[in-house]
Each structure stands twice: as structure tokens, then as C-alpha cells.
Design a protein around this motif. Sequence first.
Motif, PDB file in Angstrom:
ATOM      1  N   GLY A 198     -71.673  -2.995 -50.273  1.00 50.22           N
ATOM      2  CA  GLY A 198     -71.169  -2.805 -48.495  1.00 50.22           C
ATOM      3  C   GLY A 198     -72.072  -0.515 -48.551  1.00 50.22           C
ATOM      4  N   ARG A 199     -71.060  -0.087 -48.204  1.00 51.84           N
ATOM      5  CA  ARG A 199     -71.181   1.624 -47.623  1.00 51.84           C
ATOM      6  C   ARG A 199     -71.105   1.797 -47.471  1.00 51.84           C
ATOM      7  NH1 ARG A 199     -72.647   2.013 -41.795  1.00 51.84           N
ATOM      8  NH2 ARG A 199     -73.981  -0.265 -41.881  1.00 51.84           N
ATOM      9  N   ALA A 200     -71.124   2.831 -48.276  1.00 50.63           N
ATOM     10  CA  ALA A 200     -70.133   4.240 -48.888  1.00 50.63           C
ATOM     11  C   ALA A 200     -70.027   5.093 -47.758  1.00 50.63           C
ATOM     12  CB  ALA A 200     -70.867   5.177 -50.245  1.00 50.63           C
ATOM     13  N   ALA A 201     -68.970   5.787 -47.852  1.00 46.36           N
ATOM     14  CA  ALA A 201     -68.168   6.614 -46.837  1.00 46.36           C
ATOM     15  C   ALA A 201     -67.035   7.141 -46.597  1.00 46.36           C
ATOM     16  CB  ALA A 201     -68.188   5.876 -45.206  1.00 46.36           C
ATOM     17  N   HIS A 202     -66.857   8.872 -46.282  1.00 47.67           N
ATOM     18  CA  HIS A 202     -65.963   9.851 -46.374  1.00 47.67           C
ATOM     19  C   HIS A 202     -64.702   8.093 -45.772  1.00 47.67           C
ATOM     20  CE1 HIS A 202     -62.772  12.637 -46.067  1.00 47.67           C
ATOM     21  NE2 HIS A 202     -63.555  13.571 -46.776  1.00 47.67           N
ATOM     22  N   GLY A 205     -62.899  11.147 -43.049  1.00 46.01           N
ATOM     23  CA  GLY A 205     -63.943  11.399 -41.991  1.00 46.01           C
ATOM     24  C   GLY A 205     -64.836  10.430 -41.275  1.00 46.01           C
ATOM     25  N   ASP A 206     -64.913   9.432 -42.349  1.00 40.27           N
ATOM     26  CA  ASP A 206     -66.014   8.757 -41.765  1.00 40.27           C
ATOM     27  C   ASP A 206     -65.674   7.243 -41.838  1.00 40.27           C
ATOM     28  OD1 ASP A 206     -67.717   9.829 -40.301  1.00 40.27           O
ATOM     29  OD2 ASP A 206     -68.598  10.481 -42.012  1.00 40.27           O
ATOM     30  N   HIS A 207     -64.401   6.821 -41.744  1.00 42.68           N
ATOM     31  CA  HIS A 207     -64.361   4.973 -42.448  1.00 42.68           C
ATOM     32  C   HIS A 207     -64.877   4.179 -41.575  1.00 42.68           C
ATOM     33  CE1 HIS A 207     -60.884   1.664 -43.416  1.00 42.68           C
ATOM     34  NE2 HIS A 207     -60.731   2.955 -44.114  1.00 42.68           N
ATOM     35  N   GLU A 208     -65.025   4.718 -40.473  1.00 44.33           N
ATOM     36  CA  GLU A 208     -65.268   3.007 -39.693  1.00 44.33           C
ATOM     37  C   GLU A 208     -66.918   3.326 -39.821  1.00 44.33           C
ATOM     38  OE1 GLU A 208     -64.501   5.807 -38.408  1.00 44.33           O
ATOM     39  OE2 GLU A 208     -65.931   7.312 -37.709  1.00 44.33           O
ATOM     40  N   LYS A 209     -67.514   4.218 -40.472  1.00 40.49           N
ATOM     41  CA  LYS A 209     -69.365   3.889 -40.872  1.00 40.49           C
ATOM     42  C   LYS A 209     -68.752   3.173 -42.284  1.00 40.49           C
ATOM     43  CE  LYS A 209     -71.415   7.842 -39.276  1.00 40.49           C
ATOM     44  NZ  LYS A 209     -71.815   9.478 -39.438  1.00 40.49           N
ATOM     45  N   GLY A 210     -68.136   2.894 -42.861  1.00 44.75           N
ATOM     46  CA  GLY A 210     -68.370   2.548 -44.499  1.00 44.75           C
ATOM     47  C   GLY A 210     -68.472   0.720 -44.097  1.00 44.75           C
ATOM     48  N   THR A 245     -65.406   4.165 -56.975  1.00 42.52           N
ATOM     49  CA  THR A 245     -65.722   5.241 -56.935  1.00 42.52           C
ATOM     50  C   THR A 245     -64.840   5.480 -57.096  1.00 42.52           C
ATOM     51  OG1 THR A 245     -66.862   6.313 -55.573  1.00 42.52           O
ATOM     52  CG2 THR A 245     -68.240   5.341 -57.333  1.00 42.52           C
ATOM     53  N   ALA A 246     -63.712   6.524 -56.227  1.00 42.56           N
ATOM     54  CA  ALA A 246     -62.539   7.374 -55.157  1.00 42.56           C
ATOM     55  C   ALA A 246     -61.733   6.861 -54.430  1.00 42.56           C
ATOM     56  CB  ALA A 246     -63.379   8.549 -55.375  1.00 42.56           C
ATOM     57  N   THR A 247     -60.804   7.007 -54.711  1.00 42.95           N
ATOM     58  CA  THR A 247     -59.707   6.507 -53.396  1.00 42.95           C
ATOM     59  C   THR A 247     -59.944   7.267 -52.446  1.00 42.95           C
ATOM     60  OG1 THR A 247     -58.568   8.423 -53.866  1.00 42.95           O
ATOM     61  CG2 THR A 247     -57.653   5.971 -54.488  1.00 42.95           C
ATOM     62  N   ASN A 248     -60.899   8.408 -52.446  1.00 45.51           N
ATOM     63  CA  ASN A 248     -60.876   8.688 -50.974  1.00 45.51           C
ATOM     64  C   ASN A 248     -62.434   8.153 -50.133  1.00 45.51           C
ATOM     65  OD1 ASN A 248     -62.942  10.605 -52.436  1.00 45.51           O
ATOM     66  ND2 ASN A 248     -62.124  12.453 -52.051  1.00 45.51           N
ATOM     67  N   VAL A 249     -63.080   7.626 -51.151  1.00 40.99           N
ATOM     68  CA  VAL A 249     -64.869   6.322 -50.249  1.00 40.99           C
ATOM     69  C   VAL A 249     -64.548   4.903 -50.287  1.00 40.99           C
ATOM     70  CG1 VAL A 249     -66.573   7.000 -51.823  1.00 40.99           C
ATOM     71  CG2 VAL A 249     -65.920   8.386 -52.325  1.00 40.99           C
ATOM     72  N   VAL A 250     -65.302   5.095 -48.891  1.00 45.00           N
ATOM     73  CA  VAL A 250     -65.725   3.905 -48.626  1.00 45.00           C
ATOM     74  C   VAL A 250     -66.172   2.881 -50.322  1.00 45.00           C
ATOM     75  CG1 VAL A 250     -66.268   2.030 -47.555  1.00 45.00           C
ATOM     76  CG2 VAL A 250     -64.705   4.038 -46.438  1.00 45.00           C
ATOM     77  N   PRO A 251     -65.472   2.021 -51.188  1.00 44.72           N
ATOM     78  CA  PRO A 251     -66.656   2.250 -52.216  1.00 44.72           C
ATOM     79  C   PRO A 251     -67.580   0.803 -51.454  1.00 44.72           C
ATOM     80  CG  PRO A 251     -64.960   0.405 -51.677  1.00 44.72           C
ATOM     81  CD  PRO A 251     -64.469   1.361 -50.606  1.00 44.72           C
ATOM     82  N   VAL A 281     -68.903 -12.572 -45.362  1.00 48.67           N
ATOM     83  CA  VAL A 281     -67.363 -12.031 -44.299  1.00 48.67           C
ATOM     84  C   VAL A 281     -67.103 -10.965 -43.210  1.00 48.67           C
ATOM     85  CG1 VAL A 281     -65.115 -11.886 -43.772  1.00 48.67           C
ATOM     86  CG2 VAL A 281     -65.919 -14.004 -45.289  1.00 48.67           C
ATOM     87  N   LEU A 282     -67.625  -9.608 -44.036  1.00 49.87           N
ATOM     88  CA  LEU A 282     -68.153  -8.461 -43.150  1.00 49.87           C
ATOM     89  C   LEU A 282     -69.538  -8.481 -43.165  1.00 49.87           C
ATOM     90  CD1 LEU A 282     -65.584  -6.389 -45.810  1.00 49.87           C
ATOM     91  CD2 LEU A 282     -64.618  -7.203 -43.467  1.00 49.87           C
ATOM     92  N   GLU A 283     -69.762  -8.108 -41.738  1.00 44.59           N
ATOM     93  CA  GLU A 283     -70.313  -7.560 -41.566  1.00 44.59           C
ATOM     94  C   GLU A 283     -71.326  -6.157 -42.163  1.00 44.59           C
ATOM     95  OE1 GLU A 283     -70.768  -6.159 -37.106  1.00 44.59           O
ATOM     96  OE2 GLU A 283     -73.227  -5.257 -38.447  1.00 44.59           O
ATOM     97  N   GLY A 284     -72.228  -6.470 -42.900  1.00 49.92           N
ATOM     98  CA  GLY A 284     -73.272  -5.454 -43.295  1.00 49.92           C
ATOM     99  C   GLY A 284     -72.645  -5.561 -44.703  1.00 49.92           C
ATOM    100  N   THR A 285     -72.345  -6.426 -44.995  1.00 55.54           N
ATOM    101  CA  THR A 285     -72.080  -6.341 -46.354  1.00 55.54           C
ATOM    102  C   THR A 285     -72.908  -7.400 -46.768  1.00 55.54           C
ATOM    103  OG1 THR A 285     -70.284  -7.850 -46.465  1.00 55.54           O
ATOM    104  CG2 THR A 285     -69.674  -5.496 -46.610  1.00 55.54           C
ATOM    105  N   SER A 286     -73.355  -7.206 -48.013  1.00 55.33           N
ATOM    106  CA  SER A 286     -74.505  -8.222 -48.790  1.00 55.33           C
ATOM    107  C   SER A 286     -73.687  -8.742 -50.231  1.00 55.33           C
ATOM    108  CB  SER A 286     -75.930  -8.365 -49.502  1.00 55.33           C
ATOM    109  OG  SER A 286     -75.671  -7.005 -50.417  1.00 55.33           O
TER     110      SER A 286
END
Length: 380
Positions: A198-202, A205-210, A245-251, A281-286
Motif C-alpha cells: 500500500g502506501r505509508a502515511a501519518h 495528519g495524512d490518513h487520506e493519503k495512505g 510498523t506502528a499504530t500511528n502509521v498507515v501500513p 479491492v482498494l485503489e492504489g494497492t497491489s
Amino acid sequence: MNNFNAQKPGMISLLKRLVEIESPSHDKAAVDRVGALVAEECRRLGAQVEIHPQAGTGDHVLARFPKPRPLSQGKRGKSGILLLSHMDTVFPLGTLEKMPFCEKGDKIFGPGVLDMKGGIIIALTTLAALRETGSLPPRPISALFTSDEEIGSCTSRALIEGLAKGSALVLVLESGLPNGAVKTWRKGVGDFTVRVKGRAAHAGGDHEKGRNAIEELAHQVLVIQKLTDYEKGTTLNVGMIRGGTATNVVPAEAMAEVDLRVMQPSEAERILARLHALKPVLEGTSIEVTGELNRPPMPFDERMKATFERAKEIAVKRGISLQAGGSGGASDANFVAPLGIPVLDGLGAIGEDYHSEHEYILTDSLPERALLLAALLCEW
Ligand SMILES: [Zn+2]
């Protein structure tokens, strides 16, 4: 030969020696110690012993037993019978301290008594007795003792297949079922890894970017589990998952390990195709799927039916009523079945709870199975 009761004490003492040399698959030196004892016993029986050296696992031991002079024209040139056993166990060194070899009532306990040092003893004792009484059949008999069955037989597979191809019959000394049945079918086994990116994000702060790889994996786990079809004997088990990796990181990453069991070759093809076609199913994942079928299935097909019926007829002449059974677990018989060579598995000792601290065999199954094996060797 009517029974092997006279051989029973000798079988028990040789089994004790074999079990007291622990032999976990990953410990080459340990498995080689069992190999040395097995090779010595085979040489004592007049066999020509070949050692097939391995770097990372124990060496494989191949014993070829001398063929007596052909008795009649008709029996000359018969192809051989191959006996298959493995010397490694799943028990780590030191297990003997809490699980010593011990005889209690009508049972024998100890690491590997059932899977499958009891089977090795049955093979060696049967061959010894046939040799002593001059009743070895006039055909080549060989016995292969491998070192890596419990970890997938990676180094022994080619050897097993090569020897099996020239054989009239392959007999596998894995344990029999608790009711004494031999194993006439085994499921095929595959191991797969599903990796999601997927894509990591805060996470704040950046939930929607993850792009949450764990969320995507959750969708895939449900799809994979649903491929199970009990009627066809097909099962999928997502047995391990990791991710994040951590609860505050989008995995950004997550993975699942999947166990596949199939009864039919066609099911293996169906599931493999489905696994490799998994779509996110989710866009942006592989998704990436790796893995394969390690052991093909051994179905109860027409050939197996015929093999079992013939064995049953031979057994009944010695007063043994042979039953057919099977197992969801695989063995080296799974490599032989697809070659079209008659194979019968589960001819080893009878007991229960293999791979556990309660593993035991029924002591009387040692001479009983030797009688069955002798009959099959002589009359096939
Ligand atoms: Zn085994």
C-alpha cells in the motif's frame, strides 16, 4: 514365514537405539548419525550401500539387496520393489530428556517411534528375516532412507522419483492409521505467500493519503478462505499474517502465509489460477502471490484401487484383513503416485499422536507389519 513374534525383542532394542539417536531434519550431523546406523545394518544384511551426500541436510542412504538366483524362467527380469523411509524427525535435539524412549503396557513412546523410526525397523527386520530364510524374492529390492521428508524432501525428491520410475511397486513405511489401515490417498500440499503493498502515511495528519495494506489483505483473506471446498477435499488456511510498523502509521505492507490441500490434481490447477488472479479491492494497492504445490495429490484413483485390491488379496492369505484409508498430510508417496507407478503407503507401525509429545506405537504392530511387508515383497 507365519509370524515375526520371535523377532519382536530384537525389533524393540533396535528401535530403542534408533530413537535414542535424535535426528531433527535441520541438523545434518544428527541425521547422519542415524544414517550411519542404518547403513551399517543394511551392510550387515548383505546390501550394497550407496551414500548420497548432501551439504545442508543429512546424507541419503540407498541399500540394494542382492537378488537370489532366479527360480524360474518366468520370474527372471522382473523389475524391482522400492521401500521408502525417512530418517529425520520433527523433534529438536534434547527432546529425549522430557520424552524418553519407553515401553508402557502395549505401547512404546518416544520421539519419532511412529513417524517413522518404527517403519525403518519393520523394513530392516523383514529384509533380514527373508534373507535368513532364503525367501528374498527373485527381483531387485532396494530401500531408500532419506533425510529431509519432514521439511519437504527438497534434496531427495529427484532420487525418489528416479528410483521409483524403474520399479514395479513402491512401498512407503510411514505409519499406518490407528485402525491398521494403509494409506491409499493423500492430499497434495501447497504453500503460498500473499504480499500486499500500500502506501505509508501519518495516521493522524495524512490518513487520506495512505493506502492501508492490512485493510487490503483483510479483503483477500476472506476471498482465499472461501476457495475452500470440503466436498472436493480442498482446503485453504491463512495460517499467518504480518503487517504494519506502528499504530500511528498507515501500513505500507502486509503479508499472509497460506496452506493449500487438495485431493485432486484438477483442484490444484483451479486454486493456483485463482490465487494468481487475485485483484486488489482498494485503489492504489497491489498484490503479489508466490508459492507452489510442493507435493502433488495422491488420489484414490483406478490405479490405486487396483494396487490396494492386489495387496488386500496377498494380505488375506496371511490372515491379515487389510483396510484402505488416507490422510490430509502428504508424504514421499505423493511424488510417486503421479508417475503412474503402483504405490502403497502407511505400511509402517501403528499408533497415534505423531509430531506430539504423546507419540506412540502399538508394540505388536512391529511384528504384524513385518509379516504384511514380507507377504507383499514375496508375492507381488
Ligand atoms: Zn513421516
